[in-house]
Design a protein around this motif. Structure first.
Motif: not given
Length: 321
Positions: A232, A229-230, A211-212, A234, A237-238, A209, A214-215
């Protein structure tokens, strides 16, 4: 209070830092300081270090002879015995007679309680639980702690260890996550800051999936990363906060069945997620609570800083010594 010694010391013994402060009878923290807990490889070294730091702070501010008593909140602190017993997240094992060790080192009577119970006492005296006689404080940090107050009294049980809601098992089969207590499926393994990070790692390593998150190296993901992340937008994350909050709300529905609290009060770093966490908590509670308890308890975030709540709460024991 005899008026001769107008101050007490409150200590919050944490896995990373130990915070302590001088408190007056109105709940003002006159001065505070901290020492890194993990630099001490054994309890004896810790007592020597914290005693020296307390002596220096007290003599600089009010004089050690003006301290009436010391209250200490610690993981697995036993109020009845004055001991810390096989504390999690600390580099010490066994049954440690920490209250007596502190008394011997400083010549000041010392009482101990569980760190989450100390936070609940602080909330009751100085925080959003003022005036309440029935409430549950849930601390959301590295682990999940709780302090339960019923009819105006802290719940300790017959041996001093009642109120470990973080170790109520939520998943009852072998799929449950391993918990630091040695069992599987405990609420703490899912709904603490550590649990949030574990959920994120599971998604990143077992799905593709986007998602930020993964950075970030999966092993380095923290609850703060998930919160950022949420914030932003994502979706993953949410969803993690939705999952976490709903599980915690469902657990609160079970907790309410035995004590019918006026409020559930949350504090700790995880609460900084705000509505991302609190909204699903309330939804989880409402969907799973008994009809007679639905819509009754308040869901509040502590107005006190986590460390101050524990320091103030622990200090309250000092007046009783």
């Amino acid at each position: 209070m005899d008026g001769i010694k107008p101050y007490v010391i409150g200590i919050d013994l944490g896995g990373t830092n130990t915070v302590f402060g001088i408190v007056d009878s109105r709940g003002n923290v006159l001065a505070d300081d901290s020492i890194p807990t993990r630099q001490f490889s054994n309890p004896e070294a810790f007592v020597e270090g914290i005693s020296a730091a307390i002596r220096a702070l007290a003599n600089r501010e009010v004089g050690l002879d003006q301290i009436r008593g010391i209250g200490l909140g610690a993981p697995n602190g036993n109020y009845y015995q004055g001991t810390v017993e096989n504390p999690p997240n600390l580099p010490w094992t066994g049954i440690i007679p920490l209250a007596q060790m502190m008394t011997d080192a400083l010549g000041i009577p010392t009482a101990i309680t569980n760190d989450a119970n100390a936070a609940a006492m602080g909330e009751m005296i100085y925080g959003v639980a003022r005036g309440m006689k029935n409430f549950i404080v849930i601390t959301l940090g590295t682990g999940l702690g709780s302090g339960i107050v019923i009819n105006g009294q802290m719940v300790y049980g017959h041996d001093g260890f009642a109120g470990e809601l973080g170790h109520v098992r939520f998943i009852h089969d072998e799929t449950g996550r391993s918990c630091g207590c040695g069992r599987k499926g405990c609420l703490e393994a899912y709904c603490s800051a550590t649990g949030v990070a574990r959920t994120a790692r599971e998604i990143v390593t077992t799905t593709d999936r986007p998602t930020l998150l993964r950075n970030i190296d999966p092993d380095q993901i923290t609850a703060l990363d998930v919160s950022l992340a949420a914030g932003k937008g994502d979706a993953v994350a949410k969803e993690i906060f939705e999952f976490t909050g709903h599980m915690l709300g469902e657990a609160c529905a079970d907790f309410a069945a035995f004590s019918s609290p006026e409020a559930f009060i949350f504090f700790g770093g995880l609460t900084k997620a705000g509505d991302l966490l609190m909204k699903p908590i309330i939804e989880g509670y409402e969907q799973n609570s008994l009809n007679i308890l639905r819509g009754k308890p308040k869901f509040l975030i502590s107005a006190l800083m986590g460390a101050n709540a524990a320091v103030l709460g622990a200090s309250a024991m000092g007046w009783e010594l």
